[in-house]
Design a protein around this motif. Structure first.
Motif, PDB file in Angstrom:
ATOM      1  N   GLU A 285       0.833  -1.204   0.000  1.00 30.38           N
ATOM      2  CA  GLU A 285       0.000   0.000   0.000  1.00 30.38           C
ATOM      3  C   GLU A 285       0.875   1.265   0.000  1.00 30.38           C
ATOM      4  O   GLU A 285       0.597   2.233  -0.703  1.00 30.38           O
ATOM      5  N   LEU A 286       1.937   1.211   0.808  1.00 32.68           N
ATOM      6  CA  LEU A 286       2.832   2.361   0.915  1.00 32.68           C
ATOM      7  C   LEU A 286       3.535   2.617  -0.410  1.00 32.68           C
ATOM      8  O   LEU A 286       3.742   3.771  -0.809  1.00 32.68           O
ATOM      9  N   ASP A 287       3.891   1.554  -1.104  1.00 34.56           N
ATOM     10  CA  ASP A 287       4.562   1.690  -2.391  1.00 34.56           C
ATOM     11  C   ASP A 287       3.649   2.364  -3.410  1.00 34.56           C
ATOM     12  O   ASP A 287       4.089   3.201  -4.202  1.00 34.56           O
ATOM     13  N   SER A 288       2.368   2.013  -3.383  1.00 33.13           N
ATOM     14  CA  SER A 288       1.411   2.639  -4.296  1.00 33.13           C
ATOM     15  C   SER A 288       1.279   4.130  -4.001  1.00 33.13           C
ATOM     16  O   SER A 288       1.254   4.963  -4.929  1.00 33.13           O
ATOM     17  N   ARG A 289       1.235   4.486  -2.723  1.00 38.20           N
ATOM     18  CA  ARG A 289       1.155   5.900  -2.344  1.00 38.20           C
ATOM     19  C   ARG A 289       2.433   6.642  -2.731  1.00 38.20           C
ATOM     20  O   ARG A 289       2.395   7.792  -3.178  1.00 38.20           O
TER      21      ARG A 289
ATOM     22  N   SER B 239       2.494   7.347  -6.488  1.00 36.65           N
ATOM     23  CA  SER B 239       1.553   8.411  -6.799  1.00 36.65           C
ATOM     24  C   SER B 239       2.109   9.771  -6.391  1.00 36.65           C
ATOM     25  O   SER B 239       1.978  10.761  -7.133  1.00 36.65           O
ATOM     26  N   LEU B 240       2.754   9.820  -5.223  1.00 37.29           N
ATOM     27  CA  LEU B 240       3.296  11.091  -4.746  1.00 37.29           C
ATOM     28  C   LEU B 240       4.482  11.549  -5.588  1.00 37.29           C
ATOM     29  O   LEU B 240       4.627  12.744  -5.872  1.00 37.29           O
TER      30      LEU B 240
ATOM     31  N   GLU C   1       1.563  14.665   2.667  1.00 39.70           N
ATOM     32  CA  GLU C   1       1.542  13.278   2.204  1.00 39.70           C
ATOM     33  C   GLU C   1       2.908  12.629   2.384  1.00 39.70           C
ATOM     34  O   GLU C   1       3.013  11.453   2.769  1.00 39.70           O
ATOM     35  N   SER C   2       3.969  13.390   2.117  1.00 40.82           N
ATOM     36  CA  SER C   2       5.321  12.875   2.305  1.00 40.82           C
ATOM     37  C   SER C   2       5.557  12.487   3.760  1.00 40.82           C
ATOM     38  O   SER C   2       6.097  11.405   4.054  1.00 40.82           O
TER      39      SER C   2
ATOM     40  N   GLU D 160       3.347  11.662   5.975  1.00 37.42           N
ATOM     41  CA  GLU D 160       2.534  10.480   6.313  1.00 37.42           C
ATOM     42  C   GLU D 160       3.244   9.193   5.888  1.00 37.42           C
ATOM     43  O   GLU D 160       3.276   8.211   6.627  1.00 37.42           O
ATOM     44  N   ILE D 161       3.818   9.209   4.691  1.00 37.63           N
ATOM     45  CA  ILE D 161       4.535   8.018   4.208  1.00 37.63           C
ATOM     46  C   ILE D 161       5.771   7.752   5.060  1.00 37.63           C
ATOM     47  O   ILE D 161       6.024   6.627   5.482  1.00 37.63           O
TER      48      ILE D 161
ATOM     49  N   GLU E 199       5.191   6.073   8.310  1.00 37.32           N
ATOM     50  CA  GLU E 199       4.816   4.655   8.259  1.00 37.32           C
ATOM     51  C   GLU E 199       6.031   3.738   8.139  1.00 37.32           C
ATOM     52  O   GLU E 199       5.962   2.556   8.483  1.00 37.32           O
TER      53      GLU E 199
END
Length: 257
Positions: free
Chosen positions: A67-71, A74-75, A96-97, A99-100, A103
């Motif tokens: 999931e993190l890789d997909s975000r 996208s970012l 967004e950065s 948040e990633i 994680e």
């Protein structure tokens, strides 16, 4: 994966943050772009290793990392668009950065050697420079995450997670079969053992003969018929790695109807 280029990247940006000359801006932008490309190649290699491993061992898959890789992808696309279109509003990208990046410690089990050093965002009037700095931090963090997830010693690094998750009992023609399941123990295919110290019924130790067999879950234990009740099993999960022995005690209840 930890290379001197990461340290150089962090230190040179901090030194540069006090300057804004055109020549230095151009040089720093070029450096950040080259550094991103270098780290992105490392990320792709680590990612390839990870996906090969989970193809062979699906239980090693980390959904949160996927999931993190997909975000992340996208970012990075959003950042590239912002650089190309000269967008000035960085708030959403920074949020967004962050948040990633927040994680990542969960993915690498807070292992310090897989975490980025904590540096505050340097002050600069260049939006492009800020965006490229964010890109570099993101790609390095994700490269660390995939490196950790693809390590051959991942299971040993995370041995503290290994436990017996459940004991399932069922009757057979010859008695009772207990199936022990272990989410984190199952991927360790070699040099694993389980030792049963005692089995109790209603707080009293029972003398029970059993035969231990490995299977696709974690372990099967075959016993003669048992009376109905709540049992407690006490034992040790033992693993050998690089001539070291790891003993993990466990105690689990199970029910026989």
């Amino acid at each position: 994966m930890k290379s001197q280029i990461l340290v150089y990247f962090l230190s040179i940006f901090i030194l540069f943050s006090c300057k804004n000359q055109d020549k230095e801006l151009t040089e720093m932008n070029s450096f950040l772009q080259a550094n991103f490309e270098f780290n992105n190649r490392t990320l792709n290699k680590n990612k390839g290793d990870y996906y090969r491993i989970i193809e062979e061992m699906p239980s090693r898959e980390i959904e949160k990392l996927n999931e993190l890789d997909s975000r992340f992808e996208s970012l990075i696309s959003a950042i590239d668009r912002a650089i190309k279109n000269k967008e000035k509003n960085l708030e959403n990208i920074i949020a967004e950065s962050n948040e990633i990046l927040n994680e990542v410690p969960k993915i690498v089990d807070n292992r310090k050697d897989y975490l980025l050093p904590e540096f505050k965002q340097p002050k600069t009037d260049s939006k492009d420079l800020s965006l490229k700095y964010i890109k570099n931090r993101l790609v390095i963090a994700m490269a660390y995450s995939f490196e950790y997830a693809s390590r051959q010693t991942y299971s040993v690094d995370g041995l503290y997670k290994v436990d017996i998750d459940s004991i399932i009992s069922r009757k057979t023609d010859s008695g009772i079969k207990l199936t022990l399941t272990s989410r984190f123990g199952q991927p360790i295919k070699e040099n694993r053992h389980i030792l049963i110290n005692k089995i109790e019924l209603n707080g009293k130790e029972q003398k029970i003969d059993f035969e231990l067999k490995d299977n696709y879950s974690f372990a099967d234990i075959e016993l003669d018929s048992l009376q109905s009740g709540i049992y407690k099993m006490n034992g040790i999960l033992r693993f050998y790695h690089r001539e070291q022995k790891f003993d993990i005690p466990f105690e689990k209840e199970f029910k026989v109807e």
